[in-house]
Write a protein that holds these residues in place. Structure first.
Motif, PDB file in Angstrom:
ATOM      1  N   GLN A 288       1.239  42.114  50.934  1.00 52.32           N
ATOM      2  CA  GLN A 288       0.598  41.793  52.185  1.00 52.32           C
ATOM      3  C   GLN A 288       0.601  43.103  52.836  1.00 52.32           C
ATOM      4  O   GLN A 288       1.115  44.173  52.859  1.00 52.32           O
ATOM      5  N   THR A 289      -0.656  43.388  53.539  1.00 48.54           N
ATOM      6  CA  THR A 289      -1.061  44.495  54.147  1.00 48.54           C
ATOM      7  C   THR A 289      -1.917  44.051  55.641  1.00 48.54           C
ATOM      8  O   THR A 289      -2.074  42.991  55.718  1.00 48.54           O
ATOM      9  N   ARG A 290      -2.384  45.277  56.249  1.00 46.63           N
ATOM     10  CA  ARG A 290      -3.286  44.823  57.324  1.00 46.63           C
ATOM     11  C   ARG A 290      -4.745  44.487  56.847  1.00 46.63           C
ATOM     12  O   ARG A 290      -5.037  44.711  55.682  1.00 46.63           O
ATOM     13  N   ARG A 291      -5.148  43.764  57.703  1.00 41.63           N
ATOM     14  CA  ARG A 291      -6.699  43.300  57.351  1.00 41.63           C
ATOM     15  C   ARG A 291      -7.563  44.526  56.626  1.00 41.63           C
ATOM     16  O   ARG A 291      -8.127  44.351  55.700  1.00 41.63           O
ATOM     17  N   GLN A 292      -7.284  45.506  57.775  1.00 41.05           N
ATOM     18  CA  GLN A 292      -8.433  46.737  57.465  1.00 41.05           C
ATOM     19  C   GLN A 292      -7.995  47.526  56.249  1.00 41.05           C
ATOM     20  O   GLN A 292      -8.801  48.313  55.873  1.00 41.05           O
ATOM     21  N   ASP A 293      -6.832  47.257  55.685  1.00 38.72           N
ATOM     22  CA  ASP A 293      -6.349  47.948  54.565  1.00 38.72           C
ATOM     23  C   ASP A 293      -6.515  47.164  53.177  1.00 38.72           C
ATOM     24  O   ASP A 293      -6.180  47.821  52.140  1.00 38.72           O
ATOM     25  N   THR A 294      -7.159  45.992  53.173  1.00 37.25           N
ATOM     26  CA  THR A 294      -7.243  45.099  52.032  1.00 37.25           C
ATOM     27  C   THR A 294      -7.759  45.713  50.880  1.00 37.25           C
ATOM     28  O   THR A 294      -7.587  45.664  49.620  1.00 37.25           O
ATOM     29  N   ALA A 295      -9.237  46.244  51.258  1.00 35.02           N
ATOM     30  CA  ALA A 295     -10.142  47.058  50.068  1.00 35.02           C
ATOM     31  C   ALA A 295      -9.439  48.107  49.785  1.00 35.02           C
ATOM     32  O   ALA A 295      -9.548  48.236  48.462  1.00 35.02           O
ATOM     33  N   LEU A 296      -8.874  48.977  50.510  1.00 33.68           N
ATOM     34  CA  LEU A 296      -8.041  50.023  49.857  1.00 33.68           C
ATOM     35  C   LEU A 296      -6.961  49.750  49.000  1.00 33.68           C
ATOM     36  O   LEU A 296      -6.742  50.563  48.103  1.00 33.68           O
ATOM     37  N   VAL A 297      -6.320  48.812  49.363  1.00 33.98           N
ATOM     38  CA  VAL A 297      -4.997  48.467  48.528  1.00 33.98           C
ATOM     39  C   VAL A 297      -5.585  47.898  47.387  1.00 33.98           C
ATOM     40  O   VAL A 297      -5.136  48.245  46.156  1.00 33.98           O
ATOM     41  N   GLU A 298      -6.687  46.972  47.217  1.00 33.44           N
ATOM     42  CA  GLU A 298      -7.184  46.676  46.064  1.00 33.44           C
ATOM     43  C   GLU A 298      -7.743  47.761  45.092  1.00 33.44           C
ATOM     44  O   GLU A 298      -7.775  47.266  43.798  1.00 33.44           O
ATOM     45  N   SER A 299      -8.136  48.727  45.788  1.00 30.19           N
ATOM     46  CA  SER A 299      -8.824  49.809  44.845  1.00 30.19           C
ATOM     47  C   SER A 299      -7.742  50.655  44.392  1.00 30.19           C
ATOM     48  O   SER A 299      -8.236  51.170  43.175  1.00 30.19           O
TER      49      SER A 299
ATOM     50  N   GLU B  41       5.302  52.853  32.162  1.00 28.60           N
ATOM     51  CA  GLU B  41       7.102  53.054  32.245  1.00 28.60           C
ATOM     52  C   GLU B  41       7.894  52.128  31.765  1.00 28.60           C
ATOM     53  O   GLU B  41       9.072  52.312  31.067  1.00 28.60           O
ATOM     54  N   THR B  42       7.458  50.752  32.092  1.00 31.78           N
ATOM     55  CA  THR B  42       8.235  49.660  31.727  1.00 31.78           C
ATOM     56  C   THR B  42       7.875  48.695  30.699  1.00 31.78           C
ATOM     57  O   THR B  42       8.786  48.179  30.291  1.00 31.78           O
ATOM     58  N   LYS B  43       6.908  49.032  29.921  1.00 35.95           N
ATOM     59  CA  LYS B  43       6.402  48.386  28.918  1.00 35.95           C
ATOM     60  C   LYS B  43       6.376  46.717  29.166  1.00 35.95           C
ATOM     61  O   LYS B  43       6.064  46.028  28.229  1.00 35.95           O
ATOM     62  N   LYS B  44       6.039  46.333  30.592  1.00 34.66           N
ATOM     63  CA  LYS B  44       5.924  45.065  30.830  1.00 34.66           C
ATOM     64  C   LYS B  44       4.841  44.862  31.598  1.00 34.66           C
ATOM     65  O   LYS B  44       4.143  45.845  32.304  1.00 34.66           O
ATOM     66  N   SER B  45       3.886  43.821  31.578  1.00 35.74           N
ATOM     67  CA  SER B  45       2.937  43.375  32.280  1.00 35.74           C
ATOM     68  C   SER B  45       3.318  42.788  33.797  1.00 35.74           C
ATOM     69  O   SER B  45       4.308  42.386  33.989  1.00 35.74           O
ATOM     70  N   VAL B  46       2.480  42.920  34.647  1.00 28.70           N
ATOM     71  CA  VAL B  46       2.641  42.531  35.906  1.00 28.70           C
ATOM     72  C   VAL B  46       1.521  41.885  36.626  1.00 28.70           C
ATOM     73  O   VAL B  46       0.369  42.504  36.321  1.00 28.70           O
ATOM     74  N   ASP B  47       1.429  40.738  37.286  1.00 26.96           N
ATOM     75  CA  ASP B  47       0.270  40.270  37.940  1.00 26.96           C
ATOM     76  C   ASP B  47       0.281  40.441  39.432  1.00 26.96           C
ATOM     77  O   ASP B  47       1.513  39.799  40.175  1.00 26.96           O
ATOM     78  N   VAL B  48      -0.354  41.396  39.930  1.00 27.36           N
ATOM     79  CA  VAL B  48      -0.323  41.500  41.372  1.00 27.36           C
ATOM     80  C   VAL B  48      -1.486  41.310  42.013  1.00 27.36           C
ATOM     81  O   VAL B  48      -2.681  41.290  41.762  1.00 27.36           O
ATOM     82  N   SER B  49      -1.366  40.506  43.382  1.00 27.04           N
ATOM     83  CA  SER B  49      -2.439  40.019  44.305  1.00 27.04           C
ATOM     84  C   SER B  49      -2.047  40.279  45.599  1.00 27.04           C
ATOM     85  O   SER B  49      -1.019  40.639  46.158  1.00 27.04           O
ATOM     86  N   VAL B  50      -3.222  40.477  46.402  1.00 32.71           N
ATOM     87  CA  VAL B  50      -3.183  40.749  47.607  1.00 32.71           C
ATOM     88  C   VAL B  50      -3.227  39.337  48.646  1.00 32.71           C
ATOM     89  O   VAL B  50      -4.329  38.708  48.396  1.00 32.71           O
ATOM     90  N   ASP B  51      -2.346  39.158  49.515  1.00 33.93           N
ATOM     91  CA  ASP B  51      -2.185  37.999  50.278  1.00 33.93           C
ATOM     92  C   ASP B  51      -3.356  38.065  51.405  1.00 33.93           C
ATOM     93  O   ASP B  51      -3.309  38.934  52.483  1.00 33.93           O
ATOM     94  N   LYS B  52      -4.357  37.289  51.230  1.00 33.73           N
ATOM     95  CA  LYS B  52      -5.560  37.290  51.982  1.00 33.73           C
ATOM     96  C   LYS B  52      -5.506  36.454  53.351  1.00 33.73           C
ATOM     97  O   LYS B  52      -6.509  36.288  54.162  1.00 33.73           O
ATOM     98  N   GLU B  53      -4.433  35.706  53.332  1.00 26.66           N
ATOM     99  CA  GLU B  53      -4.262  34.780  54.332  1.00 26.66           C
ATOM    100  C   GLU B  53      -3.374  35.130  55.449  1.00 26.66           C
ATOM    101  O   GLU B  53      -3.139  34.483  56.617  1.00 26.66           O
ATOM    102  N   ASN B  54      -2.334  35.687  55.039  1.00 28.49           N
ATOM    103  CA  ASN B  54      -1.295  36.143  56.061  1.00 28.49           C
ATOM    104  C   ASN B  54      -1.364  37.697  56.359  1.00 28.49           C
ATOM    105  O   ASN B  54      -0.523  38.467  55.880  1.00 28.49           O
TER     106      ASN B  54
END
Length: 228
Positions: free
Chosen positions: A135-146, A158-171
């Motif tokens: 979760q982030t500010r609306r104006q920071d969404t594009a910067l976070v995704e980049s 570092e961890t040898k593990k995969s992770v699924d990361v998404s940005v919450d664009k509703e809250n």
């Protein structure tokens, strides 16, 4: 030879005079002794009262001295508390000024994007979860995704593990006007939360560096045995 009445009267008078003289001498002796005992008793009572008076004023003087020490101690403690309060107020005003300046951090896009990359990557390492929502500010969404690809790559490396990361664009933080920037990372449907906002980071750093801040502002405290 029988005594005449005149001789008898004469002897009687002589005996009476002798008895009267002895009585007077005895009375004078009793008076002298009584006077001596009176003077002795009077001296004893006077001395006794003098000692009592001296003890009374000595006790009163000690009580006054004790009250004076207590009053001085209270005044000294009050002065110390006022000094401590003034110092804490000064430190808090500096931290408040730092909070007000947080908004300027986001104006430099290059520096802010590097900061976001570090905050997100650190949050991923703290969570160690396979699915993470940011979760982030609306104006920071594009910067976070980049910056997400770099964050995920650093985490996998570092961890040898995969992770699924998404940005919450509703809250978005539209109603949280006190947030200057940064991110909040959520896992397990929000049950696990890592706050890496600019405010939370400032709060953490200020607590860790509080002794150094005080020392820089007011010098080393000679009475402090520990640095924290």
């Amino acid at each position: 030879m029988a005594l005449s009445d005149a001789d008898v009267q004469k002897q009687i008078k002589h005996m009476m005079a002798f008895i009267d003289q002895e009585a007077n001498e005895k009375a004078e002796e009793i008076d002298a002794k009584a006077e001596e005992e009176f003077n002795i008793e009077k001296g004893r009572l006077v001395q006794q009262q003098r000692v009592k008076i001296m003890e009374y004023y000595e006790k009163k003087e000690k009580n006054l001295e004790l009250q004076k020490k207590i009053q001085n101690s209270n005044l000294l403690n009050q002065a110390r508390l006022r000094v401590l309060k003034a110092r804490e107020d000064h430190v808090e005003s500096l931290l408040e000024e730092a909070r007000m300046r947080l908004g300027t951090v986001t104006k430099d896009t290059i520096k802010y994007s590097k900061l976001l990359e570090g905050l997100i990557t650190q949050g991923l390492f703290q969570l160690l979860e396979s699915v993470v929502v940011i979760q982030t500010r609306r104006q920071d969404t594009a910067l976070v995704e980049s910056v997400l690809p770099q964050c995920i790559e650093a985490y996998k490396k570092e961890t040898k593990k995969s992770v699924d990361v998404s940005v919450d664009k509703e809250n978005f933080w539209t109603i949280m006007s006190d947030i200057s920037g940064g991110v909040v990372l959520l896992a397990q449907r929000g049950k696990i939360r890592v706050e890496n906002t600019l405010e939370s980071r400032l709060e953490l750093i200020s607590k860790q560096m509080l002794p150094e801040i005080r020392e820089a502002l007011f010098g080393i405290n000679p009475n402090r045995k520990f640095s924290d």
